[in-house]
Write an enzyme that holds these catalytic residues in place. Structure first.
Site, PDB file in Angstrom:
ATOM      1  N   GLY A   3      51.374  62.961   6.028  1.00 54.24           N
ATOM      2  CA  GLY A   3      52.076  61.897   5.461  1.00 54.24           C
ATOM      3  C   GLY A   3      51.179  60.730   5.379  1.00 54.24           C
ATOM      4  N   GLY A   5      51.608  57.820   3.782  1.00 55.49           N
ATOM      5  CA  GLY A   5      52.195  56.702   3.481  1.00 55.49           C
ATOM      6  C   GLY A   5      52.124  55.477   4.342  1.00 55.49           C
ATOM      7  N   GLY A   8      52.514  56.661   8.134  1.00 55.89           N
ATOM      8  CA  GLY A   8      51.574  57.674   8.335  1.00 55.89           C
ATOM      9  C   GLY A   8      50.265  56.791   8.667  1.00 55.89           C
ATOM     10  N   ALA A 121      55.880  47.881   7.824  1.00 54.82           N
ATOM     11  CA  ALA A 121      54.666  48.048   6.959  1.00 54.82           C
ATOM     12  C   ALA A 121      55.156  48.624   5.396  1.00 54.82           C
ATOM     13  CB  ALA A 121      53.770  49.209   7.658  1.00 54.82           C
ATOM     14  N   ARG A 123      53.157  50.400   1.625  1.00 63.73           N
ATOM     15  CA  ARG A 123      52.011  50.757   0.975  1.00 63.73           C
ATOM     16  C   ARG A 123      51.512  50.009  -0.161  1.00 63.73           C
ATOM     17  NH1 ARG A 123      51.058  54.762  -3.110  1.00 63.73           N
ATOM     18  NH2 ARG A 123      49.475  56.410  -2.396  1.00 63.73           N
ATOM     19  N   LYS A 174      69.392  53.309  14.435  1.00 64.48           N
ATOM     20  CA  LYS A 174      68.467  52.587  13.254  1.00 64.48           C
ATOM     21  C   LYS A 174      69.351  53.106  12.010  1.00 64.48           C
ATOM     22  CE  LYS A 174      64.641  51.479  11.277  1.00 64.48           C
ATOM     23  NZ  LYS A 174      63.826  52.719  10.557  1.00 64.48           N
ATOM     24  N   ASN A 178      70.442  51.118   8.702  1.00 66.17           N
ATOM     25  CA  ASN A 178      69.968  51.331   7.561  1.00 66.17           C
ATOM     26  C   ASN A 178      71.080  51.680   6.604  1.00 66.17           C
ATOM     27  OD1 ASN A 178      66.941  53.253   8.777  1.00 66.17           O
ATOM     28  ND2 ASN A 178      67.113  51.100   7.631  1.00 66.17           N
ATOM     29  N   ASN A 182      70.285  49.333   3.552  1.00 68.93           N
ATOM     30  CA  ASN A 182      69.329  49.830   2.469  1.00 68.93           C
ATOM     31  C   ASN A 182      70.160  50.317   1.068  1.00 68.93           C
ATOM     32  OD1 ASN A 182      67.785  49.923   4.854  1.00 68.93           O
ATOM     33  ND2 ASN A 182      66.877  51.686   4.155  1.00 68.93           N
ATOM     34  N   GLU A 257      66.191  58.181   0.478  1.00 66.84           N
ATOM     35  CA  GLU A 257      66.609  58.855   1.623  1.00 66.84           C
ATOM     36  C   GLU A 257      68.253  58.807   1.657  1.00 66.84           C
ATOM     37  OE1 GLU A 257      62.668  58.479   4.300  1.00 66.84           O
ATOM     38  OE2 GLU A 257      63.682  56.534   4.264  1.00 66.84           O
TER      39      GLU A 257
HETATM   40  O1  KPL Z   1      64.304  49.904   8.325  1.00 69.01           O
HETATM   41  C1  KPL Z   1      64.500  49.098   7.285  1.00 69.01           C
HETATM   42  C2  KPL Z   1      64.236  49.878   5.851  1.00 69.01           C
HETATM   43  O2  KPL Z   1      63.863  48.996   4.935  1.00 69.01           O
HETATM   44  O3  KPL Z   1      64.223  51.098   5.862  1.00 69.01           O
HETATM   45  C3  KPL Z   1      65.198  47.770   7.281  1.00 69.01           C
HETATM   46  C4  KPL Z   1      65.262  47.551   8.795  1.00 69.01           C
HETATM   47  C5  KPL Z   1      66.332  47.710   6.798  1.00 69.01           C
HETATM   48  C6  KPL Z   1      64.070  46.697   7.232  1.00 69.01           C
HETATM   49  O4  KPL Z   1      64.004  46.497   5.835  1.00 69.01           O
END
Ligand code: KPL
Length: 291
Positions: A3, A5, A8, A121, A123, A174, A178, A182, A257
């Protein structure tokens, strides 16, 4: 490492800087045995050489780190199954939950770990990323094992990873964040900060958090149940300028996801008889625009 990305490349760079030998395994055969990883920050740009190998190669792997998207973990694992022994440690570093079970079944005796990170991070190109913000990485065993000897490399700078005795609780925390951020940012195509500024979106986030708190409580993740509203508000404020990973997937035409984030939460809620209408509606809406 499977991976290449954003995560990775970031983990590869950090492990190489810590003195580890890293090989990027590519599922499309590489035409050379070496390449570079380029990492930009707000004020610097750095290139590091990295070894490349085809996933289909034959050399046994010393350890395996899988940094793919959650929907790809299983097929990534299968693509290198011939290169691992029953003792090879495997680390899964995808977002969300629900992808590990299939790996545990494929590898009934291997040491299997998960890690979750708040490093930021994204890409920019092939093996070229922007490291947008420092965060914390937590690693723990899915088989209740102690921290292995090689963890010392992960605990050292620049990774500074923390050993987590209850990695499922850390991953759930987490996942909760999300779930609240998200899907809404992906549907409204907005930066994370908009969820704190727009009154309608802010109230939707609050409703999602009420449901997430109820499911967390039913699952026994009490700390997340108690802190999810404030934790989500803090992440929205701290990452106001970010485009969430799910929004980036939607914009790039990649599968999101959602099934491993909101889908996992909704399935846990069903199992425990907790109502989650707002999360369920988002799951359906994002699934409809998914590729
Ligand atoms: O983990 C994140 C994601 O974008 O997947 C957050 C914490 C929402 C930061 O953008």
């Amino acid at each position: 490492m499977l991976g290449a990305g954003a995560m990775g490349c970031l983990f590869s760079q950090q492990l190489i800087s810590a003195g580890c030998s890293v090989t990027l395994l590519l599922r499309n055969s590489p035409d050379t045995a070496a390449g570079n990883i380029r990492i930009d920050t707000h004020n610097s740009s750095r290139q590091l050489p990295v070894k490349l190998d085809a996933a289909t190669g034959q050399e046994p792997l010393d350890k395996l780190l899988i940094c793919t998207k959650a929907p790809d973990v299983h097929s990534a694992m299968r693509s290198v199954l011939h290169r691992i022994t029953p003792a090879t440690p495997v680390v899964l570093a995808a977002n969300g939950m629900g992808f590990a079970q299939a790996v545990l079944e494929l590898l009934p005796s291997n040491p299997v770990y998960c890690c979750t990170t708040t490093e930021g991070a994204y890409r920019l190109g092939t093996r070229h990323i922007r490291h947008a913000g420092r965060g914390i990485t937590r690693l723990g065993s899915l088989r209740n094992e102690q921290a292995p000897g090689w963890f010392a490399d992960w605990a050292a700078p620049p990774l500074s990873c923390v050993w987590e005795s209850d990695i499922n609780a850390a991953m759930w925390h987490k996942l909760a964040i999300n779930c609240a951020i998200n899907p809404l940012t992906a549907l409204h195509r907005c930066h994370n900060g908009e969820l704190g500024r727009d009154p309608v979106l802010r109230s939707q986030v609050n409703t999602l958090c009420d449901e997430i708190a109820a499911v967390s409580h039913a699952c026994g993740y009490t700390e997340t149940a108690v802190t999810v509203h404030s934790a989500v508000a803090a992440v929205i404020a701290d990452t106001a300028e970010n485009r969430s990973s799910m929004l980036q997937d939607v914009e790039a035409g990649r599968t999101t996801e959602i099934d491993f984030i909101t889908g996992f939460l909704v399935r846990e809620a069903e199992r425990l008889n907790v109502n989650t209408p707002a999360n369920r509606a988002l799951l359906e809406e994002v699934t409809q625009i998914d590729h």
